[in-house]
Motif scaffolding. Sequence first.
Motif, PDB file in Angstrom:
ATOM      1  N   VAL A 111       1.001  -1.124   0.008  1.00  0.00           N
ATOM      2  CA  VAL A 111      -0.129  -0.143   0.034  1.00  0.00           C
ATOM      3  C   VAL A 111       0.992   1.159  -0.039  1.00  0.00           C
ATOM      4  CG1 VAL A 111      -1.722   1.322   1.347  1.00  0.00           C
ATOM      5  CG2 VAL A 111      -1.902  -1.094   1.024  1.00  0.00           C
ATOM      6  N   ALA A 112       2.139   1.134   0.890  1.00  0.00           N
ATOM      7  CA  ALA A 112       2.893   2.203   0.919  1.00  0.00           C
ATOM      8  C   ALA A 112       3.480   2.655  -0.587  1.00  0.00           C
ATOM      9  CB  ALA A 112       4.070   1.839   1.562  1.00  0.00           C
ATOM     10  N   GLY A 113       3.428   1.662  -1.664  1.00  0.00           N
ATOM     11  CA  GLY A 113       4.097   2.032  -3.054  1.00  0.00           C
ATOM     12  C   GLY A 113       3.030   2.567  -3.935  1.00  0.00           C
ATOM     13  N   LEU A 114       1.581   3.005  -3.220  1.00  0.00           N
ATOM     14  CA  LEU A 114       0.584   3.354  -4.098  1.00  0.00           C
ATOM     15  C   LEU A 114       0.302   2.341  -5.479  1.00  0.00           C
ATOM     16  CD1 LEU A 114       1.282   7.379  -3.926  1.00  0.00           C
ATOM     17  CD2 LEU A 114      -0.142   5.721  -2.539  1.00  0.00           C
ATOM     18  N   PRO A 115       0.060   1.302  -5.135  1.00  0.00           N
ATOM     19  CA  PRO A 115      -0.240   0.438  -6.343  1.00  0.00           C
ATOM     20  C   PRO A 115      -1.133   0.774  -7.465  1.00  0.00           C
ATOM     21  CG  PRO A 115      -0.955  -0.521  -4.269  1.00  0.00           C
ATOM     22  CD  PRO A 115      -0.386   0.531  -3.980  1.00  0.00           C
ATOM     23  N   GLU A 116      -1.033   0.763  -8.542  1.00  0.00           N
ATOM     24  CA  GLU A 116      -2.155   0.825  -9.512  1.00  0.00           C
ATOM     25  C   GLU A 116      -2.249  -0.350 -10.563  1.00  0.00           C
ATOM     26  OE1 GLU A 116      -3.269   3.842 -13.225  1.00  0.00           O
ATOM     27  OE2 GLU A 116      -1.301   4.267 -12.120  1.00  0.00           O
ATOM     28  N   VAL A 117      -3.464  -0.775 -10.781  1.00  0.00           N
ATOM     29  CA  VAL A 117      -3.660  -2.050 -11.703  1.00  0.00           C
ATOM     30  C   VAL A 117      -4.019  -1.315 -13.059  1.00  0.00           C
ATOM     31  CG1 VAL A 117      -5.003  -4.383 -12.031  1.00  0.00           C
ATOM     32  CG2 VAL A 117      -4.287  -3.259  -9.760  1.00  0.00           C
ATOM     33  N   VAL A 118      -2.925  -1.613 -13.811  1.00  0.00           N
ATOM     34  CA  VAL A 118      -3.187  -1.060 -15.088  1.00  0.00           C
ATOM     35  C   VAL A 118      -3.644  -2.222 -16.308  1.00  0.00           C
ATOM     36  CG1 VAL A 118      -1.674   0.703 -14.823  1.00  0.00           C
ATOM     37  CG2 VAL A 118      -0.765  -1.163 -15.750  1.00  0.00           C
ATOM     38  N   SER A 119      -3.559  -3.411 -15.888  1.00  0.00           N
ATOM     39  CA  SER A 119      -3.897  -4.700 -16.608  1.00  0.00           C
ATOM     40  C   SER A 119      -4.454  -5.699 -16.140  1.00  0.00           C
ATOM     41  CB  SER A 119      -2.787  -5.102 -17.469  1.00  0.00           C
ATOM     42  OG  SER A 119      -3.138  -6.114 -18.364  1.00  0.00           O
ATOM     43  N   GLY A 120      -5.308  -6.359 -16.432  1.00  0.00           N
ATOM     44  CA  GLY A 120      -5.837  -7.998 -15.649  1.00  0.00           C
ATOM     45  C   GLY A 120      -6.553  -7.660 -14.470  1.00  0.00           C
ATOM     46  N   GLU A 121      -7.549  -6.545 -14.778  1.00  0.00           N
ATOM     47  CA  GLU A 121      -8.222  -6.205 -13.588  1.00  0.00           C
ATOM     48  C   GLU A 121      -9.020  -7.545 -13.096  1.00  0.00           C
ATOM     49  OE1 GLU A 121      -8.062  -4.304 -16.024  1.00  0.00           O
ATOM     50  OE2 GLU A 121      -7.453  -2.357 -15.663  1.00  0.00           O
ATOM     51  N   ARG A 122      -9.713  -8.212 -13.892  1.00  0.00           N
ATOM     52  CA  ARG A 122     -10.527  -9.367 -13.769  1.00  0.00           C
ATOM     53  C   ARG A 122      -9.751 -10.218 -12.905  1.00  0.00           C
ATOM     54  NH1 ARG A 122     -13.552 -10.213 -19.016  1.00  0.00           N
ATOM     55  NH2 ARG A 122     -11.291 -10.407 -19.843  1.00  0.00           N
ATOM     56  N   ARG A 123      -8.357 -10.693 -13.036  1.00  0.00           N
ATOM     57  CA  ARG A 123      -7.553 -11.584 -12.819  1.00  0.00           C
ATOM     58  C   ARG A 123      -7.167 -11.384 -11.236  1.00  0.00           C
ATOM     59  NH1 ARG A 123      -9.156 -15.805 -15.438  1.00  0.00           N
ATOM     60  NH2 ARG A 123      -9.316 -15.423 -17.831  1.00  0.00           N
ATOM     61  N   LEU A 124      -7.396 -10.367 -10.515  1.00  0.00           N
ATOM     62  CA  LEU A 124      -6.852 -10.167  -9.020  1.00  0.00           C
ATOM     63  C   LEU A 124      -7.323 -11.498  -8.176  1.00  0.00           C
ATOM     64  CD1 LEU A 124      -7.334  -6.352  -8.659  1.00  0.00           C
ATOM     65  CD2 LEU A 124      -5.635  -7.751  -9.869  1.00  0.00           C
ATOM     66  N   ALA A 125      -7.939 -12.264  -8.534  1.00  0.00           N
ATOM     67  CA  ALA A 125      -8.299 -13.268  -7.605  1.00  0.00           C
ATOM     68  C   ALA A 125      -7.306 -14.579  -7.792  1.00  0.00           C
ATOM     69  CB  ALA A 125      -9.778 -13.861  -7.832  1.00  0.00           C
ATOM     70  N   ARG A 126      -6.406 -14.147  -8.631  1.00  0.00           N
ATOM     71  CA  ARG A 126      -5.619 -15.493  -8.928  1.00  0.00           C
ATOM     72  C   ARG A 126      -4.472 -15.644  -7.731  1.00  0.00           C
ATOM     73  NH1 ARG A 126      -2.221 -14.284 -14.776  1.00  0.00           N
ATOM     74  NH2 ARG A 126      -4.015 -15.094 -16.006  1.00  0.00           N
ATOM     75  N   GLN A 127      -4.344 -16.741  -7.346  1.00  0.00           N
ATOM     76  CA  GLN A 127      -3.653 -17.268  -6.357  1.00  0.00           C
ATOM     77  C   GLN A 127      -2.283 -16.958  -6.261  1.00  0.00           C
ATOM     78  OE1 GLN A 127      -3.569 -21.546  -5.558  1.00  0.00           O
ATOM     79  NE2 GLN A 127      -1.924 -21.361  -4.159  1.00  0.00           N
ATOM     80  N   VAL A 128      -1.486 -16.246  -5.252  1.00  0.00           N
ATOM     81  CA  VAL A 128      -0.100 -16.116  -5.380  1.00  0.00           C
ATOM     82  C   VAL A 128       0.767 -17.021  -4.623  1.00  0.00           C
ATOM     83  CG1 VAL A 128       1.689 -14.305  -4.478  1.00  0.00           C
ATOM     84  CG2 VAL A 128      -0.409 -13.624  -5.329  1.00  0.00           C
ATOM     85  N   ARG A 129       1.103 -18.009  -5.398  1.00  0.00           N
ATOM     86  CA  ARG A 129       2.051 -19.143  -4.834  1.00  0.00           C
ATOM     87  C   ARG A 129       3.481 -18.819  -4.160  1.00  0.00           C
ATOM     88  NH1 ARG A 129       5.596 -23.093  -5.907  1.00  0.00           N
ATOM     89  NH2 ARG A 129       6.013 -22.017  -7.827  1.00  0.00           N
ATOM     90  N   TRP A 130       4.071 -17.716  -4.824  1.00  0.00           N
ATOM     91  CA  TRP A 130       5.397 -17.450  -4.288  1.00  0.00           C
ATOM     92  C   TRP A 130       5.562 -15.913  -4.879  1.00  0.00           C
ATOM     93  CZ3 TRP A 130       7.245 -19.444  -0.466  1.00  0.00           C
ATOM     94  CH2 TRP A 130       8.430 -19.334   0.287  1.00  0.00           C
ATOM     95  N   VAL A 131       6.567 -15.329  -4.275  1.00  0.00           N
ATOM     96  CA  VAL A 131       6.981 -13.987  -5.116  1.00  0.00           C
ATOM     97  C   VAL A 131       8.555 -13.978  -5.547  1.00  0.00           C
ATOM     98  CG1 VAL A 131       7.422 -11.533  -4.529  1.00  0.00           C
ATOM     99  CG2 VAL A 131       5.329 -12.774  -3.681  1.00  0.00           C
ATOM    100  N   HIS A 132       8.794 -13.659  -6.531  1.00  0.00           N
ATOM    101  CA  HIS A 132      10.025 -13.581  -7.068  1.00  0.00           C
ATOM    102  C   HIS A 132      10.458 -12.130  -7.546  1.00  0.00           C
ATOM    103  CE1 HIS A 132      11.789 -17.568  -7.213  1.00  0.00           C
ATOM    104  NE2 HIS A 132      10.733 -18.137  -7.811  1.00  0.00           N
ATOM    105  N   VAL A 133      11.677 -11.610  -7.064  1.00  0.00           N
ATOM    106  CA  VAL A 133      12.195 -10.517  -7.441  1.00  0.00           C
ATOM    107  C   VAL A 133      13.436 -10.752  -8.455  1.00  0.00           C
ATOM    108  CG1 VAL A 133      13.699  -8.371  -6.823  1.00  0.00           C
ATOM    109  CG2 VAL A 133      12.076  -9.644  -5.407  1.00  0.00           C
ATOM    110  N   THR A 134      13.184 -10.272  -9.705  1.00  0.00           N
ATOM    111  CA  THR A 134      14.230 -10.648 -10.706  1.00  0.00           C
ATOM    112  C   THR A 134      14.066  -9.416 -11.837  1.00  0.00           C
ATOM    113  OG1 THR A 134      14.680 -12.402 -12.567  1.00  0.00           O
ATOM    114  CG2 THR A 134      12.317 -11.879 -11.970  1.00  0.00           C
TER     115      THR A 134
END
Length: 550
Positions: A32-55
């Motif tokens: 939230v501190a990064g002021l997130p903005e969804v610019v694509s895939g608004e209907r897919r926000l219910a997707r499961q996040v299995r892991w996070v990768h920084v690359t």
Amino acid sequence: MRQTPEPGETTSVSSPTRSLTIADVLRLPVLVAGLPEVVSGERRLARQVRWVHVTELLDPASFLEGGELILTTGMPHPEDPTLLRAYVDQLADIGAAGLVIELGRRYQRVPADLVRACRDRDLPLIVLHREVRFIDVTQTVHALILDAQGELLRRAQRIQDVFRDLTLHGAEPGEIVEAAAELTGCPIVLENLIHHAVHCAPAGRPAGQVLTSWPRRSHGTPTPDRTAQSGPEEWLVTPLEHGGSRWGRLVLLPDEHDRPISPEHVMVLDHAATALTLARLAGHARWERDAHETALRSLIEGRHRTATEARTRAESLGLPVAGHRFVALLIRAGSRTAQDGFGDALAARLAAGGARALVGGLRPGVTGVLIAVARAGAWEPVAERIGRVAREELGADAVVAVGPGVADLGQVVRSFAEAEQVLEAIRPGASDRPFHVTSDIGLPQLLYALRDDVRIQQYVDRRLGRLIDHDERHGGDLIATLHHYLAEAGNKSAAAKRSGLSRQAFYHRLRMIERLLGHDLESGPQRTELHVAVMALEAMTGRSPEVLDG
């Protein structure tokens, strides 16, 4: 579209009933501190996040497995739109959950070509307008994922315990389906191979809503090889199999709030499928007959809340409603003691002949059938077929009673009520007709139906009591003599011949009857009264007066 949760707002990611989603991650304070903005895939926000990768690699697909949320500053991203599209295609093809780009180091604004490529693949693209520490994001999200996985393991054990206990206690299929619906909070339907809804646990929704247009919707939903979402409504479907042979499927309908399907839902359906298969192998679950019996009783007792609910439940079991008439039949078992499996045998024979019907036991010794026909007279061949099957399976003295045809499911109760009246009036073995209708109820049948009425019994005693007593004391045959006389409409010569007596002996018995009863047998009204009494006696005893003295 700006997704800007209030500072400090958190998500209920600790809920054991669902996985962490992109929408959940976006609500975390660290993002939230990064002021997130969804610019694509608004209907897919219910997707499961299995892991996070920084690359920052341009070929991340080489080490991804699917379900990862990718964090990047975009530093190595090429300017070439073709290469940008190839990068997005890699992420979409591998099944990445989404792409998060932090503005400031490489981009001041996200490239239009990148946005277009993500939109074309429906890949969620989130832009961070302020700098955040990626390590804080990964630590926070990974801790939540691991916590959720631990809770999922504990829930898995509880789910396993529920279905193990149901199996050990010999639960019926309906109980297993209800347990699955309670655990998931979603409607669950058990189907057979021809897409009939054998059992439905609506999980708080109206059953009519869940089963609306069920055959059409079900036919449009393919069966996967293992538990997976399928069809236009994204049902979660589990095939039911044993020994390589498929015998049905279990369907979970997503809840009304569009919450995503979770690994827990999959676990529940898998365990429920195992429990159902074991119950089927145990042989005590009667499957479709149970569903048909429940549907028939609901129609007879008027338990449906609305006409729509009654219609959808009937259609889900394969009974067509629109443009059809309905005829109720009741089958009373004959003298054969082996009646198990009659409903299954009858249903199979009807289906093989193209008849559309619900078949189920309504009470011991009585089976109910509701047939749907497109034309008014089309029920008669079906009723004849039912009569033949009943005699073959239940004995020659089985009785098939047919109610009147009705045009609406709401009137089925009347058809069954009249079929019940016919059933009560037909004495087993009294006729070789394959079925009986209300017009078959004459005076003998009416008296048979009323044979247990005290008033009928009293009438017989008043009219014939003295003759009965005389025959019992002296071993006589006055009742049989009276029966022959009345059956020949007062023709003494014909009655004497029928009884095998000489005319003189027969006349002597008639005078004795008149003296004992105090009646004039030449009187038409008195003969009528006595004839009714003799027929009532036959109905009460189950034997013709001709053999009462035997």
